[in-house]
Design a protein around this motif. Structure first.
Motif, mmCIF file in Angstrom:
data_model
loop_
_atom_site.group_PDB
_atom_site.id
_atom_site.type_symbol
_atom_site.label_atom_id
_atom_site.label_comp_id
_atom_site.label_asym_id
_atom_site.label_seq_id
_atom_site.Cartn_x
_atom_site.Cartn_y
_atom_site.Cartn_z
ATOM 1 N N SER A 73 118.756 25.269 27.615
ATOM 2 C CA SER A 73 118.729 24.411 26.188
ATOM 3 C C SER A 73 119.163 23.040 27.252
ATOM 4 C CB SER A 73 119.667 24.495 25.927
ATOM 5 O OG SER A 73 121.250 24.352 26.831
ATOM 6 N N SER A 74 119.773 23.095 28.592
ATOM 7 C CA SER A 74 119.423 21.446 29.584
ATOM 8 C C SER A 74 118.590 21.239 30.657
ATOM 9 C CB SER A 74 120.617 22.005 30.748
ATOM 10 O OG SER A 74 120.658 22.651 32.036
ATOM 11 N N LEU A 75 116.950 22.303 30.433
ATOM 12 C CA LEU A 75 116.025 22.099 30.961
ATOM 13 C C LEU A 75 115.081 21.480 31.126
ATOM 14 C CD1 LEU A 75 116.345 25.630 33.050
ATOM 15 C CD2 LEU A 75 117.037 23.759 33.704
ATOM 16 N N GLU A 76 115.381 21.517 29.007
ATOM 17 C CA GLU A 76 114.260 20.619 28.612
ATOM 18 C C GLU A 76 113.610 19.234 29.567
ATOM 19 O OE1 GLU A 76 111.116 20.344 26.277
ATOM 20 O OE2 GLU A 76 113.277 21.963 25.839
ATOM 21 N N GLY A 77 112.124 19.226 29.481
ATOM 22 C CA GLY A 77 111.392 18.263 30.322
ATOM 23 C C GLY A 77 111.588 17.994 31.882
ATOM 24 N N GLN A 78 112.623 19.058 32.238
ATOM 25 C CA GLN A 78 112.266 19.502 33.800
ATOM 26 C C GLN A 78 112.088 20.225 34.330
ATOM 27 O OE1 GLN A 78 116.761 19.065 35.845
ATOM 28 N NE2 GLN A 78 117.652 19.584 34.142
ATOM 29 N N GLN A 79 111.219 20.264 36.039
ATOM 30 C CA GLN A 79 110.474 20.777 36.877
ATOM 31 C C GLN A 79 110.643 21.141 37.672
ATOM 32 O OE1 GLN A 79 106.831 18.888 37.365
ATOM 33 N NE2 GLN A 79 105.873 18.545 35.158
ATOM 34 N N GLY A 80 110.053 22.799 37.927
ATOM 35 C CA GLY A 80 110.433 23.642 39.685
ATOM 36 C C GLY A 80 112.125 23.477 39.069
ATOM 37 N N LYS A 81 112.842 24.040 38.367
ATOM 38 C CA LYS A 81 114.353 24.227 38.294
ATOM 39 C C LYS A 81 114.256 25.309 37.650
ATOM 40 C CE LYS A 81 116.106 19.763 39.168
ATOM 41 N NZ LYS A 81 117.737 18.764 38.970
ATOM 42 N N TYR A 82 114.898 26.740 37.651
ATOM 43 C CA TYR A 82 114.651 27.920 36.821
ATOM 44 C C TYR A 82 116.235 28.562 37.310
ATOM 45 C CZ TYR A 82 109.288 26.598 37.588
ATOM 46 O OH TYR A 82 107.898 25.559 38.045
ATOM 47 N N CYS A 83 115.764 29.613 36.460
ATOM 48 C CA CYS A 83 116.859 30.516 35.941
ATOM 49 C C CYS A 83 117.008 31.976 36.240
ATOM 50 C CB CYS A 83 117.969 29.736 35.761
ATOM 51 S SG CYS A 83 117.361 29.920 33.734
ATOM 52 N N MET A 84 117.472 32.085 37.021
ATOM 53 C CA MET A 84 118.042 33.790 36.617
ATOM 54 C C MET A 84 119.152 34.533 36.539
ATOM 55 S SD MET A 84 117.327 36.995 39.767
ATOM 56 C CE MET A 84 119.142 36.696 39.577
ATOM 57 N N VAL A 85 119.535 35.457 35.243
ATOM 58 C CA VAL A 85 120.542 36.272 35.504
ATOM 59 C C VAL A 85 120.996 36.803 35.959
ATOM 60 C CG1 VAL A 85 122.174 37.802 33.473
ATOM 61 C CG2 VAL A 85 120.865 35.437 32.767
ATOM 62 N N GLY A 86 122.062 36.948 37.127
ATOM 63 C CA GLY A 86 122.756 37.988 37.968
ATOM 64 C C GLY A 86 123.655 38.778 37.336
ATOM 65 N N TYR A 87 122.546 40.062 37.139
ATOM 66 C CA TYR A 87 124.115 40.735 36.859
ATOM 67 C C TYR A 87 124.932 41.659 38.178
ATOM 68 C CZ TYR A 87 122.283 41.435 32.068
ATOM 69 O OH TYR A 87 121.500 40.722 30.924
ATOM 70 N N ARG A 88 126.540 41.667 37.749
ATOM 71 C CA ARG A 88 127.181 42.139 38.704
ATOM 72 C C ARG A 88 127.042 43.976 38.416
ATOM 73 N NH1 ARG A 88 133.011 39.751 36.091
ATOM 74 N NH2 ARG A 88 132.447 38.118 36.194
ATOM 75 N N GLU A 142 131.911 45.475 44.201
ATOM 76 C CA GLU A 142 131.724 45.250 42.361
ATOM 77 C C GLU A 142 130.723 44.011 41.756
ATOM 78 O OE1 GLU A 142 132.242 48.408 39.455
ATOM 79 O OE2 GLU A 142 132.497 48.282 41.207
ATOM 80 N N ASP A 143 131.050 43.510 42.333
ATOM 81 C CA ASP A 143 130.193 41.790 42.083
ATOM 82 C C ASP A 143 128.936 41.560 42.156
ATOM 83 O OD1 ASP A 143 131.541 40.723 43.880
ATOM 84 O OD2 ASP A 143 133.082 39.238 42.629
ATOM 85 N N THR A 144 128.788 42.104 43.099
ATOM 86 C CA THR A 144 127.566 41.705 44.113
ATOM 87 C C THR A 144 125.905 41.271 42.878
ATOM 88 O OG1 THR A 144 128.052 42.484 45.684
ATOM 89 C CG2 THR A 144 125.694 41.986 45.428
ATOM 90 N N PRO A 145 125.563 40.645 42.988
ATOM 91 C CA PRO A 145 124.793 40.087 41.963
ATOM 92 C C PRO A 145 123.480 40.809 42.280
ATOM 93 C CG PRO A 145 124.978 37.959 43.471
ATOM 94 C CD PRO A 145 125.690 39.047 43.639
ATOM 95 N N VAL A 146 122.547 41.425 40.988
ATOM 96 C CA VAL A 146 121.345 41.769 41.412
ATOM 97 C C VAL A 146 120.571 41.524 40.314
ATOM 98 C CG1 VAL A 146 121.735 43.854 41.939
ATOM 99 C CG2 VAL A 146 122.149 44.347 39.817
ATOM 100 N N SER A 147 119.107 41.337 40.613
ATOM 101 C CA SER A 147 117.899 41.258 39.305
ATOM 102 C C SER A 147 117.852 42.552 38.645
ATOM 103 C CB SER A 147 116.768 40.320 40.148
ATOM 104 O OG SER A 147 115.804 40.195 39.228
ATOM 105 N N MET A 148 117.931 42.092 37.684
ATOM 106 C CA MET A 148 117.675 42.651 36.109
ATOM 107 C C MET A 148 115.984 42.270 35.274
ATOM 108 S SD MET A 148 119.422 45.214 37.165
ATOM 109 C CE MET A 148 119.053 46.622 36.024
ATOM 110 N N ASN A 149 115.539 41.332 35.696
ATOM 111 C CA ASN A 149 114.282 40.609 35.754
ATOM 112 C C ASN A 149 114.705 40.179 34.041
ATOM 113 O OD1 ASN A 149 111.681 41.182 36.498
ATOM 114 N ND2 ASN A 149 111.598 42.075 35.798
ATOM 115 N N MET A 150 115.421 39.110 34.691
ATOM 116 C CA MET A 150 115.770 38.390 33.110
ATOM 117 C C MET A 150 116.200 37.082 33.664
ATOM 118 S SD MET A 150 119.292 38.623 30.639
ATOM 119 C CE MET A 150 119.249 37.905 29.244
ATOM 120 N N TRP A 151 114.382 36.494 33.610
ATOM 121 C CA TRP A 151 114.532 35.224 34.014
ATOM 122 C C TRP A 151 114.703 33.755 33.076
ATOM 123 C CZ3 TRP A 151 113.583 35.050 39.205
ATOM 124 C CH2 TRP A 151 113.068 37.003 39.965
ATOM 125 N N GLY A 152 114.298 32.665 33.608
ATOM 126 C CA GLY A 152 114.111 31.213 32.946
ATOM 127 C C GLY A 152 113.336 30.784 33.483
#
Length: 238
Positions: A73-88, A142-152
């Motif tokens: 919701s904060s990325l509207e109108g932006q470019q090149g700024k993506y995100c990924m949920v990093g699961y513990r 335990e809290d090392t972030p891993v990608s579970m293919n949840m991208w923004g």
């Protein structure tokens, strides 16, 4: 699709093997789809706002969706700024055996710098271990972030994806089983400085059926979430 009728607007697109950039054609004999990032490209004509990408057969948990939705919701109108949920990593393990996960590395601003596939990740005696490419055992926090293919992503990602898909097809387009994955594009954009990916933390637990024996445990966990009021007994009620 009918269960979403009158609830949310839905657009359906299809991943077709012959839907390729101009000048390319599907090689004779290919039946396998072109991969996850080709699937994302199929939404180019109907997506005009920041969007999420998930695996259809994984359970990601309520907190992860809330975290990702706030960021998008904060990325509207932006470019090149993506995100990924990093699961513990401790919230993504199987009780039936070791799993493979993409372990994330980040800079001081929580921006993704790389993802390395680790194998045979499991909890042994309260400690999480994994094996590297040479089958040597190491430990993970335990809290090392891993990608579970949840991208923004924001819609400009489609332009980058199309450009990189052309390169992929030039290099591997005649292979009958090659696949154009999301990390192929994301890693290139990060390393060339054309985009950044913020790693978002979540307390959610990821559920999936890696082994047949996982099924009963996943069913029990989903029932527990319903009993705790996290979800209603009937998700879709008239």
């Amino acid at each position: 699709i009918t269960k979403y009728q009158d609830r949310i607007p839905v657009e359906v697109v299809f991943q077709e093997t012959d839907k390729l950039p101009a000048g390319f054609s599907c090689p004779e004999g290919r039946e396998k789809p072109w991969g996850t990032n080709h699937a994302v490209l199929m939404g180019r004509e109907v997506i005009n706002e920041p969007f999420a990408v998930i695996n259809a057969d994984d359970f990601y948990g309520r907190d992860a969706f809330e975290v990702l939705a706030r960021k998008l919701s904060s990325l509207e109108g932006q470019q090149g700024k993506y995100c990924m949920v990093g699961y513990r990593v401790g919230n993504t393990l199987s009780e039936s055996g070791g799993v493979s996960r993409g372990v994330c590395s980040m800079d001081e601003h929580n921006l993704l710098t790389g993802v390395v596939e680790r194998f045979k990740i499991e909890r042994k005696g309260g400690v999480i271990t994994f094996h590297d490419e040479e089958d040597r055992e190491h430990t993970l926090a335990e809290d090392t972030p891993v990608s579970m293919n949840m991208w923004g992503f924001t819609p400009d990602y489609f332009d980058y994806s199309e450009e990189l898909f052309v390169r992929f097809l030039q290099e591997r387009g005649q292979e009958l089983k090659s696949e154009y994955y999301i990390p192929y594009a994301v890693n290139d954009l990060i390393h060339t400085g054309r985009a950044s990916v913020e790693v978002l933390d979540t307390t959610a637990r990821w559920f999936g059926v890696t082994y047949p024996d996982d099924r009963d445990g996943v069913v029990a966990k989903l029932r527990a979430l319903t009993a705790a009021g996290e979800y209603p007994e009937q998700l879709f009620q008239r």
